[in-house]
Write a protein that holds these residues in place. Structure first.
Motif, PDB file in Angstrom:
ATOM      1  N   ASN A  44       0.937  -1.222  -0.081  1.00 56.76           N
ATOM      2  CA  ASN A  44       0.086  -0.030   0.072  1.00 56.76           C
ATOM      3  C   ASN A  44       0.853   1.332   0.254  1.00 56.76           C
ATOM      4  O   ASN A  44       0.401   2.194   0.138  1.00 56.76           O
ATOM      5  N   ASN A  45       2.031   1.222  -0.324  1.00 55.09           N
ATOM      6  CA  ASN A  45       3.153   2.318  -0.267  1.00 55.09           C
ATOM      7  C   ASN A  45       3.689   2.542  -1.465  1.00 55.09           C
ATOM      8  O   ASN A  45       3.643   1.879  -2.492  1.00 55.09           O
ATOM      9  N   ILE A  46       4.053   3.868  -1.557  1.00 53.07           N
ATOM     10  CA  ILE A  46       4.992   4.448  -2.456  1.00 53.07           C
ATOM     11  C   ILE A  46       6.345   4.732  -1.998  1.00 53.07           C
ATOM     12  O   ILE A  46       6.431   5.291  -1.087  1.00 53.07           O
ATOM     13  N   ARG A  47       7.275   4.056  -2.673  1.00 52.99           N
ATOM     14  CA  ARG A  47       8.566   4.463  -2.161  1.00 52.99           C
ATOM     15  C   ARG A  47       9.393   5.348  -3.323  1.00 52.99           C
ATOM     16  O   ARG A  47       9.159   5.463  -4.117  1.00 52.99           O
ATOM     17  N   ILE A  48      10.228   6.299  -2.612  1.00 55.33           N
ATOM     18  CA  ILE A  48      10.627   7.118  -3.680  1.00 55.33           C
ATOM     19  C   ILE A  48      12.419   7.004  -3.396  1.00 55.33           C
ATOM     20  O   ILE A  48      12.836   6.712  -2.217  1.00 55.33           O
ATOM     21  N   TRP A  49      13.175   6.768  -4.296  1.00 57.24           N
ATOM     22  CA  TRP A  49      14.487   6.392  -4.372  1.00 57.24           C
ATOM     23  C   TRP A  49      15.323   7.184  -5.311  1.00 57.24           C
ATOM     24  O   TRP A  49      14.946   7.917  -6.178  1.00 57.24           O
ATOM     25  N   ARG A  50      16.765   7.421  -4.949  1.00 60.91           N
ATOM     26  CA  ARG A  50      17.503   8.292  -5.762  1.00 60.91           C
ATOM     27  C   ARG A  50      18.597   7.265  -6.361  1.00 60.91           C
ATOM     28  O   ARG A  50      19.161   6.344  -5.783  1.00 60.91           O
ATOM     29  N   LEU A  51      18.877   7.480  -7.824  1.00 53.44           N
ATOM     30  CA  LEU A  51      19.725   6.440  -8.127  1.00 53.44           C
ATOM     31  C   LEU A  51      21.273   7.248  -7.822  1.00 53.44           C
ATOM     32  O   LEU A  51      21.460   8.492  -8.204  1.00 53.44           O
ATOM     33  N   LEU A  52      22.175   6.451  -7.425  1.00 54.87           N
ATOM     34  CA  LEU A  52      23.410   7.018  -7.037  1.00 54.87           C
ATOM     35  C   LEU A  52      24.599   6.627  -8.192  1.00 54.87           C
ATOM     36  O   LEU A  52      24.499   5.525  -8.846  1.00 54.87           O
ATOM     37  N   THR A  53      25.256   7.728  -8.659  1.00 57.31           N
ATOM     38  CA  THR A  53      26.091   7.636 -10.247  1.00 57.31           C
ATOM     39  C   THR A  53      27.487   7.782  -9.559  1.00 57.31           C
ATOM     40  O   THR A  53      27.733   8.587  -8.569  1.00 57.31           O
ATOM     41  N   ASN A  54      28.376   7.343 -10.188  1.00 56.62           N
ATOM     42  CA  ASN A  54      29.844   7.634  -9.940  1.00 56.62           C
ATOM     43  C   ASN A  54      30.350   8.683 -10.967  1.00 56.62           C
ATOM     44  O   ASN A  54      29.494   9.327 -11.545  1.00 56.62           O
ATOM     45  N   SER A  55      31.717   9.101 -10.908  1.00 55.36           N
ATOM     46  CA  SER A  55      32.123  10.218 -11.600  1.00 55.36           C
ATOM     47  C   SER A  55      31.937  10.027 -13.014  1.00 55.36           C
ATOM     48  O   SER A  55      32.089  10.925 -13.806  1.00 55.36           O
ATOM     49  N   GLY A  57      29.381   8.480 -14.570  1.00 52.42           N
ATOM     50  CA  GLY A  57      28.127   8.756 -14.764  1.00 52.42           C
ATOM     51  C   GLY A  57      27.169   7.342 -15.045  1.00 52.42           C
ATOM     52  O   GLY A  57      26.033   7.316 -15.055  1.00 52.42           O
ATOM     53  N   GLU A  58      27.973   6.201 -14.326  1.00 56.00           N
ATOM     54  CA  GLU A  58      27.362   4.865 -14.338  1.00 56.00           C
ATOM     55  C   GLU A  58      26.668   4.789 -12.848  1.00 56.00           C
ATOM     56  O   GLU A  58      27.106   5.401 -11.897  1.00 56.00           O
ATOM     57  N   VAL A  59      25.562   4.021 -12.916  1.00 53.52           N
ATOM     58  CA  VAL A  59      24.697   4.112 -11.702  1.00 53.52           C
ATOM     59  C   VAL A  59      25.477   3.048 -10.806  1.00 53.52           C
ATOM     60  O   VAL A  59      25.830   1.879 -11.425  1.00 53.52           O
ATOM     61  N   ASP A  60      25.680   3.309  -9.507  1.00 56.53           N
ATOM     62  CA  ASP A  60      26.316   2.507  -8.746  1.00 56.53           C
ATOM     63  C   ASP A  60      25.372   1.650  -7.727  1.00 56.53           C
ATOM     64  O   ASP A  60      25.582   0.672  -7.247  1.00 56.53           O
ATOM     65  N   GLY A  61      24.275   2.313  -7.268  1.00 55.52           N
ATOM     66  CA  GLY A  61      23.198   1.820  -6.598  1.00 55.52           C
ATOM     67  C   GLY A  61      22.020   2.758  -6.475  1.00 55.52           C
ATOM     68  O   GLY A  61      21.716   3.781  -7.355  1.00 55.52           O
ATOM     69  N   VAL A  62      21.392   2.559  -5.306  1.00 58.68           N
ATOM     70  CA  VAL A  62      20.025   3.445  -5.193  1.00 58.68           C
ATOM     71  C   VAL A  62      19.950   3.720  -3.713  1.00 58.68           C
ATOM     72  O   VAL A  62      20.646   3.008  -2.906  1.00 58.68           O
ATOM     73  N   LYS A  63      19.453   5.053  -3.317  1.00 58.74           N
ATOM     74  CA  LYS A  63      19.323   5.381  -1.979  1.00 58.74           C
ATOM     75  C   LYS A  63      17.774   5.592  -1.682  1.00 58.74           C
ATOM     76  O   LYS A  63      17.173   6.413  -2.534  1.00 58.74           O
ATOM     77  N   TYR A  64      17.502   5.024  -0.451  1.00 50.97           N
ATOM     78  CA  TYR A  64      16.059   5.466  -0.036  1.00 50.97           C
ATOM     79  C   TYR A  64      15.821   6.978   0.281  1.00 50.97           C
ATOM     80  O   TYR A  64      16.653   7.258   1.312  1.00 50.97           O
ATOM     81  N   LEU A  65      14.556   7.649  -0.128  1.00 59.60           N
ATOM     82  CA  LEU A  65      14.666   8.683   0.239  1.00 59.60           C
ATOM     83  C   LEU A  65      13.315   9.018   1.136  1.00 59.60           C
ATOM     84  O   LEU A  65      13.074   9.881   1.905  1.00 59.60           O
ATOM     85  N   SER A  66      12.130   8.370   0.573  1.00 60.28           N
ATOM     86  CA  SER A  66      11.034   8.577   1.315  1.00 60.28           C
ATOM     87  C   SER A  66       9.846   7.765   1.020  1.00 60.28           C
ATOM     88  O   SER A  66       9.956   6.631   0.119  1.00 60.28           O
ATOM     89  N   ASN A  67       8.943   7.527   1.963  1.00 64.55           N
ATOM     90  CA  ASN A  67       7.697   6.650   1.985  1.00 64.55           C
ATOM     91  C   ASN A  67       6.544   7.753   1.800  1.00 64.55           C
ATOM     92  O   ASN A  67       6.459   8.497   2.710  1.00 64.55           O
ATOM     93  N   ILE A  68       5.511   7.317   1.005  1.00 60.93           N
ATOM     94  CA  ILE A  68       4.085   7.600   0.998  1.00 60.93           C
ATOM     95  C   ILE A  68       3.103   6.816   1.301  1.00 60.93           C
ATOM     96  O   ILE A  68       3.190   5.596   0.422  1.00 60.93           O
ATOM     97  N   SER A  69       2.570   6.962   2.096  1.00 59.66           N
ATOM     98  CA  SER A  69       1.660   5.686   2.777  1.00 59.66           C
ATOM     99  C   SER A  69      -0.090   6.471   2.782  1.00 59.66           C
ATOM    100  O   SER A  69      -0.393   6.563   3.789  1.00 59.66           O
ATOM    101  N   LYS A  70      -0.481   7.152   1.553  1.00 60.23           N
ATOM    102  CA  LYS A  70      -1.982   7.569   1.676  1.00 60.23           C
ATOM    103  C   LYS A  70      -2.888   6.705   1.122  1.00 60.23           C
ATOM    104  O   LYS A  70      -3.956   7.003   1.064  1.00 60.23           O
ATOM    105  N   HIS A  71      -2.475   5.286   0.759  1.00 57.36           N
ATOM    106  CA  HIS A  71      -3.259   4.461  -0.080  1.00 57.36           C
ATOM    107  C   HIS A  71      -3.900   3.282   1.124  1.00 57.36           C
ATOM    108  O   HIS A  71      -2.778   3.057   1.942  1.00 57.36           O
ATOM    109  N   ASP A  72      -5.188   3.109   0.809  1.00 61.03           N
ATOM    110  CA  ASP A  72      -5.511   2.038   1.876  1.00 61.03           C
ATOM    111  C   ASP A  72      -5.409   0.472   1.048  1.00 61.03           C
ATOM    112  O   ASP A  72      -5.582  -0.624   1.939  1.00 61.03           O
TER     113      ASP A  72
END
Length: 186
Positions: A44-55, A57-72
């Motif tokens: 029932n949640n929405i999660r927001i993530w940021r892609l982490l990149t190296n110098s 410009g390649e993606v190294d991973g993800v970082k958790y930013l936020s949770n949205i819990s407005k749906h039932d």
């Protein structure tokens, strides 16, 4: 000489329990900002993530930013608009909700999650109305100008909703029961 494409698998395991991720949307890049992705899941949640990149410009991973819990109920669909400033979500609870990123961290009453690095606040939405029962919402498509949303539902209805007012503009019954996808002619 061909083009060499490298791929990297990123694991997003942070929807509660063993609940599935049903949808993912990438935020369009603006002015050098790092890319955010939103996921909607069976918890029932929405999660927001940021892609982490190296110098490079390649993606190294993800970082958790936020949770949205407005749906039932389960969140079947998440979609950023073309400008990347609004996020729409559709759920088994029959609602479509619109969110924008807040400039400050907003804590909900009873929220004990310390890891939130940004907040997304509810700015609008649509729940069922005359002409559209809004059972489970399976898909959302933003119009190219981000003024309208096309909704596909489990009961075979395609609805068009005004994003700013949440008003239902039009409905069409599809020949199939489940409308699992939609798109706008550019």
């Amino acid at each position: 000489m061909g083009i060499v494409v490298t791929a990297k698998t990123l694991a997003l395991h942070w929807h509660d329990g063993a609940n599935a991720i049903y949808s993912i949307s990438a935020q369009p890049l603006k002015g050098g900002e790092s890319l955010r992705i939103a996921t909607g899941g069976g918890d029932n949640n929405i999660r927001i993530w940021r892609l982490l990149t190296n110098s490079n410009g390649e993606v190294d991973g993800v970082k958790y930013l936020s949770n949205i819990s407005k749906h039932d109920r389960a969140v079947n669909c998440v979609r950023f608009n073309g400008q990347g400033d609004l996020l729409a979500s559709g759920s088994d609870d029959g609602s479509v909700l619109l969110f924008c990123r807040s400039e400050e961290i907003v804590r909900e009453f009873g929220d004990d999650e310390d890891e939130i690095l940004e907040s997304w606040v509810l700015v609008g939405g649509h729940r069922g109305s005359a002409g559209m029962s809004m059972k489970e919402v399976y898909d959302i498509a933003w119009s190219p100008d981000a003024r309208l949303l096309c909704l596909g539902t489990m009961d075979g209805t395609v609805g068009v909703v005004d994003a700013s007012s949440g008003a239902l503009v039009s409905t069409v019954r599809a020949p199939a029961q489940n409308v699992q996808g939609g798109s706008w002619d550019p």
